[in-house]
Design a protein around this motif. Structure first.
Motif, mmCIF file in Angstrom:
data_model
loop_
_atom_site.group_PDB
_atom_site.id
_atom_site.type_symbol
_atom_site.label_atom_id
_atom_site.label_comp_id
_atom_site.label_asym_id
_atom_site.label_seq_id
_atom_site.Cartn_x
_atom_site.Cartn_y
_atom_site.Cartn_z
ATOM 1 N N PRO A 17 0.889 -1.151 -0.124
ATOM 2 C CA PRO A 17 -0.191 -0.053 -0.002
ATOM 3 C C PRO A 17 0.800 1.206 0.099
ATOM 4 O O PRO A 17 0.548 2.203 -0.695
ATOM 5 C CB PRO A 17 -0.720 -0.100 1.192
ATOM 6 N N ALA A 18 2.156 1.254 0.680
ATOM 7 C CA ALA A 18 2.903 2.466 0.739
ATOM 8 C C ALA A 18 3.193 2.741 -0.712
ATOM 9 O O ALA A 18 3.187 4.071 -1.183
ATOM 10 C CB ALA A 18 4.021 2.159 1.525
ATOM 11 N N ALA A 19 3.516 1.817 -1.596
ATOM 12 C CA ALA A 19 3.855 2.441 -3.015
ATOM 13 C C ALA A 19 2.706 2.783 -3.686
ATOM 14 O O ALA A 19 2.870 3.605 -4.535
ATOM 15 C CB ALA A 19 4.531 1.144 -3.492
ATOM 16 N N GLU A 20 1.756 2.018 -3.499
ATOM 17 C CA GLU A 20 0.526 2.349 -4.201
ATOM 18 C C GLU A 20 0.038 3.783 -3.825
ATOM 19 O O GLU A 20 -0.533 4.761 -4.634
ATOM 20 C CB GLU A 20 -0.541 1.350 -3.887
ATOM 21 N N ASN A 21 0.354 4.325 -2.797
ATOM 22 C CA ASN A 21 0.020 5.866 -2.131
ATOM 23 C C ASN A 21 1.200 6.778 -2.746
ATOM 24 O O ASN A 21 1.454 7.702 -2.211
ATOM 25 C CB ASN A 21 -0.367 5.724 -0.886
ATOM 26 N N LEU A 22 2.282 6.030 -3.546
ATOM 27 C CA LEU A 22 3.267 6.710 -3.674
ATOM 28 C C LEU A 22 4.222 7.462 -2.940
ATOM 29 O O LEU A 22 4.538 8.705 -3.003
ATOM 30 C CB LEU A 22 2.858 7.967 -4.894
ATOM 31 N N VAL A 23 4.035 6.727 -1.599
ATOM 32 C CA VAL A 23 5.186 6.974 -0.525
ATOM 33 C C VAL A 23 6.498 7.124 -1.434
ATOM 34 O O VAL A 23 6.963 5.792 -1.965
ATOM 35 C CB VAL A 23 5.244 5.931 0.668
ATOM 36 N N LEU A 24 7.504 8.064 -1.257
ATOM 37 C CA LEU A 24 8.506 8.208 -1.923
ATOM 38 C C LEU A 24 9.753 7.299 -1.478
ATOM 39 O O LEU A 24 10.869 7.119 -2.332
ATOM 40 C CB LEU A 24 9.008 9.699 -2.166
ATOM 41 N N PHE A 25 9.566 6.578 -0.562
ATOM 42 C CA PHE A 25 10.629 5.669 -0.150
ATOM 43 C C PHE A 25 10.021 4.266 0.261
ATOM 44 O O PHE A 25 10.452 3.477 1.031
ATOM 45 C CB PHE A 25 11.326 6.138 1.058
ATOM 46 N N SER A 26 8.991 3.946 -0.781
ATOM 47 C CA SER A 26 8.519 2.629 -0.733
ATOM 48 C C SER A 26 9.197 1.607 -1.682
ATOM 49 O O SER A 26 10.083 2.099 -2.452
ATOM 50 C CB SER A 26 6.950 2.508 -1.389
ATOM 51 N N GLY A 33 -2.685 12.833 6.976
ATOM 52 C CA GLY A 33 -2.294 14.038 7.675
ATOM 53 C C GLY A 33 -0.733 14.186 7.876
ATOM 54 O O GLY A 33 -0.350 14.177 6.775
ATOM 55 N N PHE A 34 -0.176 14.119 8.879
ATOM 56 C CA PHE A 34 1.134 14.412 8.989
ATOM 57 C C PHE A 34 1.946 13.341 8.487
ATOM 58 O O PHE A 34 3.259 13.577 8.154
ATOM 59 C CB PHE A 34 1.640 14.273 10.896
ATOM 60 N N GLY A 35 1.367 12.234 8.311
ATOM 61 C CA GLY A 35 2.139 11.170 7.631
ATOM 62 C C GLY A 35 2.349 11.497 6.094
ATOM 63 O O GLY A 35 3.316 10.861 5.594
ATOM 64 N N ASP A 36 1.537 12.253 5.641
ATOM 65 C CA ASP A 36 1.561 12.750 4.114
ATOM 66 C C ASP A 36 2.825 13.639 4.001
ATOM 67 O O ASP A 36 3.573 13.504 2.923
ATOM 68 C CB ASP A 36 0.417 13.609 3.647
ATOM 69 N N LEU A 37 3.266 14.304 4.932
ATOM 70 C CA LEU A 37 4.260 15.063 4.820
ATOM 71 C C LEU A 37 5.369 14.177 4.955
ATOM 72 O O LEU A 37 6.580 14.449 4.315
ATOM 73 C CB LEU A 37 4.358 15.895 6.094
ATOM 74 N N LEU A 38 5.641 13.190 5.765
ATOM 75 C CA LEU A 38 6.703 12.575 5.946
ATOM 76 C C LEU A 38 6.978 11.342 4.661
ATOM 77 O O LEU A 38 8.132 11.166 4.400
ATOM 78 C CB LEU A 38 6.940 11.720 7.294
ATOM 79 N N ALA A 39 5.840 11.145 4.012
ATOM 80 C CA ALA A 39 5.796 10.089 3.054
ATOM 81 C C ALA A 39 6.857 10.589 1.820
ATOM 82 O O ALA A 39 7.059 9.973 0.909
ATOM 83 C CB ALA A 39 4.498 9.727 2.438
ATOM 84 N N ASP A 40 7.071 11.875 1.775
ATOM 85 C CA ASP A 40 7.839 12.410 0.637
ATOM 86 C C ASP A 40 9.454 12.302 1.010
ATOM 87 O O ASP A 40 10.280 12.813 0.110
ATOM 88 C CB ASP A 40 7.442 13.797 0.348
ATOM 89 N N GLY A 41 9.864 11.710 2.204
ATOM 90 C CA GLY A 41 11.225 11.780 2.433
ATOM 91 C C GLY A 41 11.555 13.153 3.319
ATOM 92 O O GLY A 41 11.007 13.957 3.260
ATOM 93 N N VAL A 42 12.540 12.979 3.988
ATOM 94 C CA VAL A 42 13.097 13.888 5.115
ATOM 95 C C VAL A 42 13.338 15.185 4.472
ATOM 96 O O VAL A 42 13.077 16.479 4.932
ATOM 97 C CB VAL A 42 14.251 13.466 5.976
ATOM 98 N N ALA A 43 14.229 15.203 3.198
ATOM 99 C CA ALA A 43 14.486 16.505 2.424
ATOM 100 C C ALA A 43 13.398 17.231 2.188
ATOM 101 O O ALA A 43 13.332 18.378 2.390
ATOM 102 C CB ALA A 43 15.276 15.918 1.305
ATOM 103 N N LYS A 44 12.208 16.580 1.584
ATOM 104 C CA LYS A 44 11.210 17.283 1.050
ATOM 105 C C LYS A 44 10.375 17.632 2.344
ATOM 106 O O LYS A 44 9.782 18.722 2.315
ATOM 107 C CB LYS A 44 10.373 16.438 -0.019
ATOM 108 N N ASP A 53 5.302 -5.071 5.560
ATOM 109 C CA ASP A 53 4.140 -5.425 4.983
ATOM 110 C C ASP A 53 3.403 -4.333 4.297
ATOM 111 O O ASP A 53 2.569 -4.502 3.196
ATOM 112 C CB ASP A 53 3.123 -6.207 6.038
ATOM 113 N N LEU A 54 3.683 -3.026 4.728
ATOM 114 C CA LEU A 54 3.085 -1.924 3.900
ATOM 115 C C LEU A 54 3.914 -1.546 2.950
ATOM 116 O O LEU A 54 3.463 -0.876 1.944
ATOM 117 C CB LEU A 54 2.949 -0.755 4.909
ATOM 118 N N GLY A 55 5.251 -2.065 2.865
ATOM 119 C CA GLY A 55 6.161 -2.019 1.823
ATOM 120 C C GLY A 55 6.908 -0.761 1.831
ATOM 121 O O GLY A 55 6.983 -0.087 0.635
ATOM 122 N N MET A 56 7.701 -0.451 2.982
ATOM 123 C CA MET A 56 8.498 0.703 3.039
ATOM 124 C C MET A 56 10.047 0.650 3.248
ATOM 125 O O MET A 56 10.301 -0.557 3.806
ATOM 126 C CB MET A 56 8.102 1.789 4.061
#
Lengths: 205, 645
Positions: free
Chosen positions: B169-178, B400-411, B346-349
């Motif tokens: 699911p992390a990749a499907e939601n385009l978490v940038l470090f999935s 929420g706050f997770g969306d911010l972190l999902a782009d990686g620490v630099a972004k 299991d979420l794929g990160m």
């Protein structure tokens, strides 16, 4: 004399299976008959590297490919399953009985061999094997059945990095005096331990 | 089979999901001689086929899987695979290496390399078996966790022998470090390749084949393997690695004082044993597991026996995940660390990047720079694992706050406008679990690595020997092999980078080949002669390694990377190590960089490879390409510039 297949499944097997399998170790009847050697598996030691499959296919077919191997490691990574399946040299053997062309024969050494000229690759033996230990070679459509590499040192036994494979029997030992000498707890423990020792390839009674 | 190339499957598979066209190409001799396999193949192709300006999550990015010539044969350490694409996390080179059984099966299915182009409009999985390719509708498994998708695909195909690369699911939601997960527990995690796969709407790639691999000189091969077996079994690291894998590093890092505890503020902790690989071995591990054809089964299956998490089981963890979910975020509860690792897997990160975004947020929170309102009510105090478990889900689902972190620490730091100095990454890739102030060669390696902060591009483990004689002998400089030394590190890192590029291209295990020194370049030459039948000298093969490093450098130079990007976060350059055996040290990066560029034959002012170096490596296409992008290439005698069109 009637020999049964060596059932060595058991890392997590319950009491019932233990009991059932234990019978299959018993060499009934004539003990002076030459002991047939078989490959035994200690699945608790198998790590699923499939080094055995690779070297089996190389030794018999000259190529590296698990699909050409006579030993098959069943795997399911999610639950940590690694379990080598190999011919148990059943007697009587369902595969021999199932062959419509009499293309499978058993030698004095107990090894089941394929008579190439008679085999038409129908796959009846594959269907008949209760353990799924026979497959057809993808190249020639001939059954791949373990031949113990001729007998003395199967390559899988030699190459296994964790000692999960051995030839049985390696030696014969009678532990019944111990059984008589000690109490119930010891006797129970010894029975269990004998199963383990057989997986080490030792012939204990 | 007469044109069969020994050691290789000999074919490349190209799948275009936009047009649903599948093409097979022969593996070219030029590619083999110039790049050997795996990482080399992928990087060479990425340089050509994914030009500057491609959107990483767009359909023109390409996702490549490649393995090498020492895989799928009975060599006791060959099982690896490289996955490569332009990275959505960093915008530069995306590349990750993984073990397991997929790489060998891919060869048995008939391919050394698989290239995925275009994008599907609907979720699919790709089933590659014995040269056939099926694109299967996957609407029903889109959204499922890795382990569920794994079970369902295996059941659906009715074949337990398949090998699967899956996204969660992390990749499907385009978490940038999935990441991309191979049969549940083995990820190609770094640089966000899971999101690339998701952008193409691929839930999984399945391989299965009845093919085979032959070696050129079978009798020599048997002997060669027996020698390797003995060297591996007799090695002093064999049993520590077999009982603990890399999880054994945690206690060692604590002894030497380079743990990343509480976001690199505590290089030593008093609870190290509680979260160590040693404790896992004693109380948790139930069996070992191995990559394909490996005789050093260093992976461990564990079961949690006691407490509220009793009954949790899985495979691993390795040091990076273990330290990431324990010391880095201030957690001393091993059970909860295992739970967090299992959940993130299991979420794929990628747990390295995940541990950084969480530790970064925790440091800001502890310093009062981040309020509970901003974290959506989460109490991000050090080691609050209840909040961490919740946060992992929020990241995976971009809530929420997770969306911010999902782009990686630099972004995330840029978007938040806070904690920029505390965002511990290089070129956008989060740092691993080692403090470079206590391991200076590794630190230089993080700074210059072609995919961003990472140890696996160079892994100069030899500096841990702290033996000046080795440095004097190998690099003419005793400090080179002292972990707190500075001189000689440029040469050290350049050499190990070349060697690691070879390890990743032959696709052998870095732990065994490089860390245990089982496959030094001289043995690689022998392996190639015996397996593939090609004669190369040690110099020739080291040139291949150097060529791969230079193509990667050129790839990121083309994207604008310069010396100023070969940088470490401020904490490591300016703040002395607070305590422990490395106390008082910072990392003298600039001095090491000067020496590194000299050793590389790159322009020390810009970090761009010189014309001479590229010519020496036969990289004329790179020279032309860089100049066509208006990049000035220095020569010893002045510079060469592109002529106006």
């Amino acid at each position: 004399m009637r020999r049964y297949c060596l059932c060595l499944c058991s890392i997590s097997a319950g009491e019932e299976i233990f009991k059932k399998n234990d019978d299959t170790y018993t060499e009934t009847g004539d003990h002076s008959a030459p002991m047939v050697r078989r490959l035994v598996v200690d699945p608790s030691k198998c790590v699923g590297c499939r080094y055995c499959e690779l070297w089996c296919s190389y030794k018999h077919e000259g190529v590296f490919s698990p699909s050409f191997s006579r030993i098959i490691v069943v795997k399911d990574d999610r639950i940590g399953l690694d379990y080598p399946i190999v011919c148990r040299m059943c007697d009587p053997a369902p595969c021999i009985e199932a062959c419509p062309n009499d293309a499978l024969t058993r030698g004095e050494d107990g090894i089941i061999r394929v008579v190439d000229a008679k085999c038409n690759g129908c796959g009846s033996c594959v269907e008949a094997c209760p353990y799924g230990a026979i497959r057809l070679s993808p190249r020639l459509r001939r059954p791949l059945i373990c031949d113990l590499c001729g007998g003395d040192e199967p390559i899988c036994v030699k190459k296994c990095p964790t000692n999960a494979l051995r030839l049985y029997p390696l030696a014969e030992e009678d532990l019944s005096e111990n059984e008589k000498a000690f109490d119930k707890a010891y006797r129970y423990a010894l029975e269990e331990h004998k199963r383990l020792m057989r997986r080490w390839g030792l012939h204990v009674r | 089979m007469s044109d069969r190339i020994y050691g290789y499957a000999g074919r490349v598979l190209r799948i275009n999901l936009s047009t649903e066209k599948v093409k097979e190409e022969p593996l070219s001799k030029e590619l083999i001689y110039g790049y050997l396999g795996g990482r080399g193949f992928n990087v060479r192709r990425l340089y050509h086929e994914v030009p500057k300006g491609i959107e990483p999550l767009g359909s023109r990015n390409k996702l490549m899987f490649a393995t090498g010539p020492l895989v799928g044969i009975g060599l006791p350490l060959g099982a690896r695979l490289n996955v490569t694409a332009k990275s959505p996390l960093t915008g530069i080179l995306g590349d990750s290496n993984v073990g397991g059984h997929f790489a060998a099966e891919m060869k048995y299915a008939g391919f050394d390399q698989i290239i995925i182009e275009g994008a599907s409009r609907r979720p699919v999985y790709i089933y590659i078996h014995d040269g056939d390719v099926e694109i299967v509708e996957a609407e029903g498994i889109w959204g499922l966790s890795i382990s569920k998708a794994y079970d369902i695909i295996r059941q659906e195909l009715g074949d337990w022998r398949i090998q699967i690369a899956i996204i969660g699911p992390a990749a499907e939601n385009l978490v940038l470090f999935s990441g991309i997960f191979f049969n549940v527990y083995r990820p190609a995690a770094r640089t966000g390749l899971g999101a690339v796969m998701a952008s193409k709407m691929i839930k999984a790639i399945v391989v299965r084949g009845d093919g085979y691999v032959e070696v050129a000189r079978p009798r020599d091969f048997e002997r060669f393997v027996e020698e390797l077996e003995e060297a591996i079994y007799a090695h002093e690291q064999y049993w520590p690695r077999r009982s603990m894998g890399t999880s054994r590093i945690l206690l060692a890092a604590n002894r030497l004082g380079f743990l990343p505890a509480k976001h690199f503020t505590e290089p030593v902790v008093d609870y190290a044993f509680k979260v160590s690989g040693e404790r896992l071995a004693i109380e948790y591990n139930v069996k070992n597991r191995a990559c394909f054809s490996c005789i050093l089964p260093c992976s461990r299956f564990y079961v949690i026996k006691n407490g509220e998490l009793a009954g949790t089981y899985g495979e691993g963890p390795e040091y990076e995940a273990l330290a990431g979910m324990t010391v880095r975020i201030g957690n001393d509860d091993l059970d909860y660390a295992l739970k967090a690792i299992e959940l993130a897997n299991d979420l794929g990160m990628d747990i390295i990047s995940l541990s950084e975004v969480i530790a970064w947020a925790m440091e800001l929170y502890e310093r009062g720079l981040l309020s509970r309102k901003e974290t959506d009510g989460l109490d991000l105090s050090w080691g609050n694992m209840e909040a961490v478990l919740r946060l992992i889900e929020m990241i995976a689902y971009r809530e929420g706050f997770g969306d911010l972190l999902a782009d990686g620490v630099a972004k995330a730091a840029k978007r938040l406008g806070k904690g920029l100095d505390l965002a511990f990454h290089v070129k956008g890739l989060e740092m691993i679990q080692a403090d470079p102030r206590g391991l200076k060669g590794y630190g230089l390696g993080f700074a210059v690595a072609s995919r961003g902060a990472d140890h696996l591009r160079s892994e100069p483990f030899i500096e841990l020997s702290d033996n000046p004689d080795v440095g004097r002998r190998l690099f003419g400089e005793p400090e080179a092999t002292l972990r707190l030394g500075v001189r000689g590190k440029g040469r050290l890192v350049a050499y190990y980078e070349n060697w690691c590029a070879l390890v990743d291209s032959l696709e052998v295990c870095k732990n065994i080949a490089e860390n245990m020194e089982i496959l030094p370049p001289s043995k690689m030459v022998e392996a190639l002669r015996i397996v593939v039948g090609i004669n190369m000298s040690v110099d020739d093969i080291m040139k291949v390694g150097e060529r791969i490093v230079n193509v990667e450098r050129a790839y990121i130079v083309r994207k604008g990377i310069r010396r100023s990007d070969d940088m470490l976060p401020r904490r490591f350059l300016r703040e002395p190590m607070p305590k422990g055996p490395s106390a008082g040290h910072t990392i003298e990066l600039e001095r090491m960089l000067d020496e590194y560029y000299r050793a590389r034959g790159w322009d020390p002012e810009t970090g761009i490879p010189t014309v001479e170096k590229l010519e020496e490596l036969g990289l004329d296409y790179v020279i032309d390409d860089l100049m066509s992008h208006g990049i000035r290439l220095k020569k010893a005698s002045g510079s060469r510039q592109s002529s106006p069109p």
